[in-house]
Design a protein around this motif. Structure first.
Motif: not given
Length: 278
Positions: A9-20
């Protein structure tokens, strides 16, 4: 299983934040560039308007007229020696034609007005060698006819009962008259007609606005008529003749004082022979 889900969950959330964050930064950069372009366009428009205002002439101040120079080619009188390149013209005046005939021993009269009330000018020669009670049996008559400006209009001759040699050819003394006339006219293509005249053969020659005729008179077996003159046959020849006519140009005594006026060409030069150089 729960631990595995939290670990993903945490790596996916980090990736989403970076993309945004990257998308937000990209759109912000594009917006800034568009604003900068609008500012630059406004500045250019203001500079152009100010330059128009600066160069706009003051209506109260009259604008100076541009200096112009008139070419001498536009005000010089047409040169008659150049006219022969465009149209057949007489290269000799009536006075000089009469003088050339006199120099050859033909007793032409002086070039003068035909009468007190006549504006035509002429000189002539007439000699009767033999006659009966009614008419001449052998004679020679020549007339050069022109105007008060000295221009030749027509040359006519009439020979009756001319002297001939054993081959029936015209006597050299009479043939000399026609040789001088054709030579003074400077129409070299007419010189071929002299052979027919010498042999007393009919010849009618018309070319480039001029004509020559030497014909046996109808009803007179030993009478011959000669005519030489100009004949403008086309509209272009008529326009060219009008242009080279000095009557359409102003005359001035001093061209330095009145540069716009034109000097009338001296058509009656001291020489009695035509200049056929051109």
């Amino acid at each position: 299983m729960p631990r595995n889900r939290w670990s993903l969950f945490w790596p996916g959330l980090l990736i989403s934040i970076l993309l945004l964050a990257g998308i937000v930064f990209f759109y912000h950069e594009i917006h800034d560039r568009e604003d900068l372009g609008r500012v630059e366009n406004r500045a250019l428009d203001k500079a152009a308007q100010s330059s128009r205002i600066a160069v706009r002439p003051d209506p109260a101040v009259p604008s100076p007229l541009p200096s112009t120079s008139i070419s001498l080619l536009l005000i010089e009188v047409p040169k008659l020696e150049l006219a022969s390149q465009f149209m057949r013209v007489w290269r000799v005046s009536g006075r000089n034609m009469c003088g050339a005939l006199r120099e050859a021993g033909i007793e032409m009269s002086e070039w003068k007005a035909a009468s007190m009330r006549n504006r035509s000018y002429e000189c002539y020669f007439q000699r009767i060698y033999q006659r009966d009670e009614v008419r001449p049996l052998s004679s020679t008559f020549v007339k050069v006819r022109g105007d008060e400006m000295g221009d030749i209009l027509e040359i006519r001759a009439k020979i009756i009962g001319p002297s001939t040699d054993a081959q029936g050819r015209l006597a050299p003394a009479i043939l000399r008259i026609f040789e001088i006339i054709v030579k003074q006219a400077c129409w070299h293509d007419f010189e071929d007609t002299l052979a027919s005249i010498q042999n007393l053969q009919n010849v009618e020659y018309e070319r480039f606005g001029s004509y020559l005729s030497f014909t046996r008179e109808a009803g007179g077996d030993n009478n011959f008529n000669f005519v030489l003159g100009l004949k403008a046959t086309s509209s272009s020849q008529v326009k060219t003749k009008t242009y080279f006519s000095t009557e359409r140009w102003l005359a001035a005594r001093n061209s330095r004082n009145v540069p716009a006026n034109l000097i009338l060409a001296d058509r009656l030069g001291p020489s009695k022979s035509a200049n056929c150089a051109q």
